[in-house]
Design a protein around this motif. Structure first.
Motif, PDB file in Angstrom:
ATOM      1  N   ALA A 136       0.890  -1.183  -0.030  1.00 29.18           N
ATOM      2  CA  ALA A 136      -0.071   0.120  -0.002  1.00 29.18           C
ATOM      3  C   ALA A 136       0.724   1.255  -0.006  1.00 29.18           C
ATOM      4  O   ALA A 136       0.241   2.350  -0.366  1.00 29.18           O
ATOM      5  N   GLU A 137       2.027   1.087   0.708  1.00 30.27           N
ATOM      6  CA  GLU A 137       3.075   2.355   0.475  1.00 30.27           C
ATOM      7  C   GLU A 137       3.784   2.421  -0.785  1.00 30.27           C
ATOM      8  O   GLU A 137       4.742   3.371  -0.954  1.00 30.27           O
ATOM      9  N   GLY A 138       3.543   1.547  -1.613  1.00 29.63           N
ATOM     10  CA  GLY A 138       4.155   1.532  -3.027  1.00 29.63           C
ATOM     11  C   GLY A 138       5.333   0.631  -3.102  1.00 29.63           C
ATOM     12  O   GLY A 138       6.070   0.590  -4.258  1.00 29.63           O
ATOM     13  N   ALA A 139       5.601  -0.389  -2.308  1.00 32.02           N
ATOM     14  CA  ALA A 139       6.627  -1.076  -2.110  1.00 32.02           C
ATOM     15  C   ALA A 139       6.333  -2.429  -2.765  1.00 32.02           C
ATOM     16  O   ALA A 139       5.292  -3.052  -2.559  1.00 32.02           O
ATOM     17  N   TRP A 140       7.091  -2.994  -3.983  1.00 33.45           N
ATOM     18  CA  TRP A 140       6.960  -4.431  -4.349  1.00 33.45           C
ATOM     19  C   TRP A 140       8.274  -4.624  -5.287  1.00 33.45           C
ATOM     20  O   TRP A 140       9.043  -3.897  -5.171  1.00 33.45           O
ATOM     21  N   TRP A 141       8.109  -5.841  -5.816  1.00 35.91           N
ATOM     22  CA  TRP A 141       9.219  -5.993  -6.676  1.00 35.91           C
ATOM     23  C   TRP A 141       9.410  -5.066  -7.878  1.00 35.91           C
ATOM     24  O   TRP A 141       8.389  -4.665  -8.527  1.00 35.91           O
ATOM     25  N   GLY A 142      10.467  -4.511  -7.844  1.00 31.71           N
ATOM     26  CA  GLY A 142      10.712  -3.190  -8.865  1.00 31.71           C
ATOM     27  C   GLY A 142      10.568  -1.936  -8.356  1.00 31.71           C
ATOM     28  O   GLY A 142      10.737  -0.970  -9.394  1.00 31.71           O
ATOM     29  N   HIS A 143       9.882  -1.755  -7.224  1.00 32.55           N
ATOM     30  CA  HIS A 143       9.403  -0.598  -6.730  1.00 32.55           C
ATOM     31  C   HIS A 143       9.882  -0.153  -5.447  1.00 32.55           C
ATOM     32  O   HIS A 143       9.465  -1.165  -4.401  1.00 32.55           O
ATOM     33  N   HIS A 155      17.407   2.147  -3.766  1.00 29.75           N
ATOM     34  CA  HIS A 155      17.434   1.238  -4.865  1.00 29.75           C
ATOM     35  C   HIS A 155      16.335   0.282  -4.811  1.00 29.75           C
ATOM     36  O   HIS A 155      16.079  -0.253  -4.047  1.00 29.75           O
ATOM     37  N   GLN A 156      15.928  -0.101  -5.992  1.00 31.11           N
ATOM     38  CA  GLN A 156      14.630  -1.166  -6.061  1.00 31.11           C
ATOM     39  C   GLN A 156      15.372  -2.453  -5.559  1.00 31.11           C
ATOM     40  O   GLN A 156      14.699  -3.654  -5.239  1.00 31.11           O
ATOM     41  N   ASP A 157      16.593  -2.747  -5.484  1.00 27.09           N
ATOM     42  CA  ASP A 157      17.134  -3.982  -5.078  1.00 27.09           C
ATOM     43  C   ASP A 157      16.687  -4.163  -3.523  1.00 27.09           C
ATOM     44  O   ASP A 157      16.513  -5.400  -3.148  1.00 27.09           O
ATOM     45  N   PHE A 158      16.469  -3.265  -2.637  1.00 28.93           N
ATOM     46  CA  PHE A 158      15.971  -3.344  -1.307  1.00 28.93           C
ATOM     47  C   PHE A 158      14.801  -4.260  -1.378  1.00 28.93           C
ATOM     48  O   PHE A 158      14.550  -5.308  -0.444  1.00 28.93           O
ATOM     49  N   THR A 159      13.934  -3.769  -2.181  1.00 26.05           N
ATOM     50  CA  THR A 159      12.684  -4.251  -2.187  1.00 26.05           C
ATOM     51  C   THR A 159      12.581  -5.581  -2.725  1.00 26.05           C
ATOM     52  O   THR A 159      11.880  -6.784  -2.471  1.00 26.05           O
ATOM     53  N   PHE A 161      14.968  -7.806  -2.778  1.00 27.58           N
ATOM     54  CA  PHE A 161      15.502  -8.649  -1.888  1.00 27.58           C
ATOM     55  C   PHE A 161      14.709  -9.229  -1.000  1.00 27.58           C
ATOM     56  O   PHE A 161      14.560 -10.212  -0.626  1.00 27.58           O
ATOM     57  N   PHE A 162      14.107  -8.275  -0.330  1.00 27.39           N
ATOM     58  CA  PHE A 162      13.075  -8.179   1.016  1.00 27.39           C
ATOM     59  C   PHE A 162      11.897  -9.203   0.600  1.00 27.39           C
ATOM     60  O   PHE A 162      11.746 -10.253   1.281  1.00 27.39           O
ATOM     61  N   PHE A 163      11.204  -8.918  -0.695  1.00 28.01           N
ATOM     62  CA  PHE A 163       9.995  -9.802  -0.918  1.00 28.01           C
ATOM     63  C   PHE A 163      10.593 -11.030  -1.501  1.00 28.01           C
ATOM     64  O   PHE A 163       9.705 -12.112  -1.117  1.00 28.01           O
ATOM     65  N   THR A 164      11.378 -11.286  -1.955  1.00 27.50           N
ATOM     66  CA  THR A 164      12.051 -12.663  -2.468  1.00 27.50           C
ATOM     67  C   THR A 164      12.514 -13.555  -1.257  1.00 27.50           C
ATOM     68  O   THR A 164      12.064 -14.556  -1.192  1.00 27.50           O
ATOM     69  N   ILE A 165      13.353 -13.126  -0.391  1.00 24.21           N
ATOM     70  CA  ILE A 165      13.935 -13.777   0.501  1.00 24.21           C
ATOM     71  C   ILE A 165      12.611 -14.129   1.778  1.00 24.21           C
ATOM     72  O   ILE A 165      12.354 -15.238   2.046  1.00 24.21           O
TER      73      ILE A 165
END
Length: 225
Positions: A136-143, A155-159, A161-165
């Motif tokens: 809802a805050e706009g975080a997702w893979w690639g965002h 950088h989008q790497d943060f999200t 990695f977060f959602f993947t792991i």
């Protein structure tokens, strides 16, 4: 000749008992092999995350990213700490279920498996809320809507990695819940009492403890450092 014959006939009896050359039950040994391979996968993910993070010029502050909880905000890491506590408690109840199985106490196994399942479902529910809130805050893979600690654009790497792991770990928790439900049904049906042992509960316990242990590393990498 007699010695050779005796040795030849003794070997099949040894293997027919389901024992490994290391004097460990075969199924338990295979579970350890599986967990080792799974540990390598998680390790590769976390090493890649750590390498990317420390190679970057900036990274989001976890106290700013993970400061919300259902119904409120400005409580850094409180919600994920509750999630961690739930998972640790479920590991304790799993230990109690395994112990009850060793003592052939069906009621103890049932009660503690139910508590472990509830803990796993509670953790998954918490993770689902966290994902929904971040999305809802706009975080997702690639965002990645979160700024770095130095004020630069994150950088989008943060999200990624977060959602993947955390998603990969959540899948393991879900799998563990399904396994424990199957173990509960088998216990209620008296399958293990007919076998004369609760060894399957111990194998399920190894998997559940592994999932809990991995979360400690995920929690440290994403939420603390």
């Amino acid at each position: 000749m007699a010695t050779t014959t005796a040795t030849a006939t003794a070997a099949p009896k040894y293997w027919s008992g389901g024992r490994s050359p290391f004097n460990v039950e075969y199924g338990k040994l295979m579970m350890w092999y599986f967990l080792m391979s799974d540990a390598f996968t998680f390790g590769a993910f976390l090493i890649a995350y750590g390498t990317t993070r420390f190679a970057a010029n900036g990274w989001p502050n976890p106290n700013e990213v993970f400061k919300s909880y259902p119904g409120g905000t400005n409580a850094p890491l409180v919600f994920v700490s509750i999630m961690t506590f739930i998972l640790i408690v479920s590991s304790v109840t799993m230990v109690l279920a395994v112990q009850a199985g060793h003592e052939m106490k069906k009621k103890g196994v049932v009660i503690n498996l139910i508590l472990t399942i509830i803990g796993g479902l509670a953790f998954l529910g918490c993770q689902a809320w966290e994902w929904t809130h971040l999305h809802a805050e706009g975080a997702w893979w690639g965002h990645n809507p979160f700024l770095n600690s130095n004020g630069s654009i994150g950088h989008q790497d943060f999200t990624n990695f977060f959602f993947t792991i955390t998603g990969f770990h959540g899948f393991h928790v879900f799998s563990g819940v399904v396994i424990n439900i199957i173990m509960l049904i088998m216990t209620l049906m008296g399958v293990f009492e007919k076998r004369g042992h609760y060894l399957m509960i111990e194998k399920a316990g190894l998997y559940w403890h592994f999932v809990d242990l991995v979360w400690v590393f995920v929690f440290t990498c994403f939420y603390l450092i």
